[in-house]
Design a protein around this motif. Structure first.
Motif, short mmCIF file in Angstrom:
data_model
loop_
_atom_site.label_atom_id
_atom_site.label_comp_id
_atom_site.label_asym_id
_atom_site.label_seq_id
_atom_site.Cartn_x
_atom_site.Cartn_y
_atom_site.Cartn_z
N ARG A 232 15.86 43.54 35.59
CA ARG A 232 16.81 43.81 34.49
C ARG A 232 17.81 44.93 34.83
NH1 ARG A 232 12.38 46.84 30.94
NH2 ARG A 232 12.51 48.75 32.14
N LEU A 233 17.66 45.52 35.99
CA LEU A 233 18.60 46.58 36.36
C LEU A 233 19.92 45.92 36.69
CD1 LEU A 233 16.41 48.58 38.87
CD2 LEU A 233 16.97 49.24 36.53
N HIS A 234 20.99 46.54 36.28
CA HIS A 234 22.26 45.91 36.64
C HIS A 234 23.06 46.87 37.49
CE1 HIS A 234 25.48 43.14 36.51
NE2 HIS A 234 26.29 44.10 36.14
N ASP A 281 22.27 42.29 43.57
CA ASP A 281 21.30 41.19 43.67
C ASP A 281 19.90 41.79 43.50
OD1 ASP A 281 19.78 39.03 44.28
OD2 ASP A 281 20.29 39.00 46.43
N THR A 282 19.52 41.99 42.24
CA THR A 282 18.25 42.69 41.99
C THR A 282 17.05 41.92 42.56
OG1 THR A 282 18.33 41.74 39.78
CG2 THR A 282 18.92 44.06 39.98
N ALA A 283 17.18 40.57 42.63
CA ALA A 283 16.07 39.77 43.16
C ALA A 283 15.77 40.17 44.61
CB ALA A 283 16.38 38.29 43.05
N SER A 284 16.81 40.58 45.33
CA SER A 284 16.61 40.94 46.74
C SER A 284 15.73 42.20 46.86
CB SER A 284 17.95 41.16 47.45
OG SER A 284 18.58 42.31 46.94
N LEU A 285 15.74 43.00 45.83
CA LEU A 285 14.94 44.25 45.87
C LEU A 285 13.44 43.95 45.77
CD1 LEU A 285 17.13 46.45 43.45
CD2 LEU A 285 17.19 46.41 45.96
N LEU A 286 13.13 42.76 45.23
CA LEU A 286 11.71 42.42 45.06
C LEU A 286 11.00 42.26 46.40
CD1 LEU A 286 11.89 39.83 42.11
CD2 LEU A 286 11.43 42.29 42.02
N GLU A 287 11.79 41.98 47.45
CA GLU A 287 11.17 41.77 48.78
C GLU A 287 10.76 43.09 49.44
OE1 GLU A 287 14.19 39.68 50.93
OE2 GLU A 287 14.30 38.15 49.38
#
Ligand SMILES: C[S@@+](CC[C@H](N)C(=O)[O-])C[C@H]1O[C@@H](n2cnc3c(N)ncnc32)[C@H](O)[C@@H]1O
Length: 382
Positions: A232-234, A281-287
């Protein structure tokens, strides 16, 4: 040999000032501590085997205090009156009341303490509360030092810029009636606030990598930051650190909760070669396998003596970097192995541990200021 300096610890929390005093190696003892927070008191009692008084400080009388025959006051009052988050209401904030009460009590004591040490947030130095404290201390003939310092200046990879005040009563004013008007050499307005460590000639202390403070978590993934907090971070730039980092940001009491934006650093545990983050691209931080620092790791960064902690590169006070503490000369940081340690009793959950640690302080900075400034020419430095 004279007895130990008898100290009172006000706003004791989990006892950061008490641990700092122990690390300083000063011939001193905490004869009583005061805090209204039951969870903090439980932790304090678990470690020091002595219950703090839970009587609210703003109700203490001169008699309540005089019975301890204390010669030193250690204080870390609530910081909210001086923070943006607390709306900076200063003396108009009810949380400033216990400190203001103690300031008033000082002049009514038959024997005010010889030594006083106070810790607070940056901005305290521009507050009316500080003004009232200074006016009182000056009137009572204290010699005062103020500074704004961060653990990183002492060789610890953590930022926590804090205000510290040391005050030592030089002599009993001759005419007690003049106590409120006695002249002083320096006034509140023209005082220098030190920002270097040591005060007179800044020294650079090597800062060890964060890896020295980390636990081996193996398969425990309970410290991984939940993906919903990240997604949810933008476009917000988190403070992500690596084991090789030599800096972490200030841990607040919200650490470990969903307030991940400004409450402290997050540790990258995967893809350590990636340091060019795509914040959009917050999803990329999940890796990246981002995890919270554990309460134990924060305790180590705050220089609490911790159980089962010895790191060869940091040394300890039983270990390799055991420098003399007798001279009042600043020491290189080593992980303190003093007793008692900081440990959390059963029943204090993780979020409560984070809150308590976020409210607490850096014991090493306190210890060095006690050794090298407050008690420097006292025969009580061992
Ligand atoms: C900034 S924290 C101090 C933390 C402490 N130095 C430590 O190492 O954990 C302030 C503390 O003041 C306590 N406090 C606030 N108002 C108080 C009052 N009126 N009487 C006693 N304690 C109070 C809070 O419960 C909190 O633990």
């Amino acid at each position: 040999m004279t007895g130990p300096i008898r100290c009172l610890e006000f706003f004791s929390g989990i006892g950061g000032l008490h641990h700092g005093l122990n690390i300083a190696g000063v011939h001193a003892e905490v004869v009583a501590s005061f805090d209204v927070n039951e969870i903090a008191n439980k932790v304090y009692a678990h470690n020091f085997k002595k219950e703090p008084s839970k009587k609210t400080i703003d109700r203490l009388t001169a008699k309540d205090i005089e019975k301890y025959q204390a010669d030193c006051w250690l204080l870390s009052p609530p910081c909210q009156p001086y923070t943006q988050g607390g709306k900076m209401k200063d003396i108009n904030d009810s949380r400033a009341k216990p400190l203001l009460h103690l300031i008033k009590l000082l002049s009514t004591l038959e024997n005010p303490p010889t030594y006083l040490f106070l810790e607070n947030v940056k901005n305290f130095e521009i507050s009316q509360s500080r003004q009232e404290l200074m006016t009182q201390l000056e009137a009572l003939g204290y010699e005062i030092n103020e500074c704004l310092l961060s653990p990183i200046q002492f060789g610890i990879p953590n930022h926590r810029l804090r205000y510290y005040l040391t005050a030592r009563r030089k002599q009993q004013p001759k005419n007690e009636e003049n106590v409120h008007t006695s002249p002083t050499t320096k006034t509140t307005e023209n005082r220098k606030i030190h920002t270097t460590w040591p005060f007179d000639q800044e020294q650079t202390f090597d800062v060890p990598e964060l890896a020295n403070f980390l636990e081996q978590l193996n398969d425990d993934d309970s410290f991984i930051v939940p993906s919903r907090y990240i997604l949810r971070l933008h476009n917000f730039r988190l403070d992500i650190v690596l084991p090789s980092s030599t800096k972490t940001s200030c841990v607040t009491k919200a650490y470990g909760s969903n307030h991940i934006m400004t409450s402290g650093s997050l540790l990258q545990t995967k893809k350590l070669e990636t340091m060019d983050y795509d914040w959009q691209d917050t999803a990329s931080l999940l890796e990246l396998g981002l995890r919270f620092l554990t309460p134990t790791e924060i305790g180590r960064l705050h220089a609490f003596p911790m159980p089962d902690y010895s790191s060869s590169s940091l040394g300890s006070n039983n270990g390799t970097k055991n420098e003399s503490s007798s001279s009042g000369v600043p020491r290189h940081f080593f992980s303190p192995a003093n007793l008692p340690h900081l440990a959390f009793p059963e029943g204090v959950n993780r979020q409560q541990q984070y809150r308590l640690l976020g409210n607490s302080l850096n014991c090493w900075v306190v210890a060095e200021l006690l050794r090298c400034v407050l008690f420097v020419d006292s025969h009580h430095v061992e």
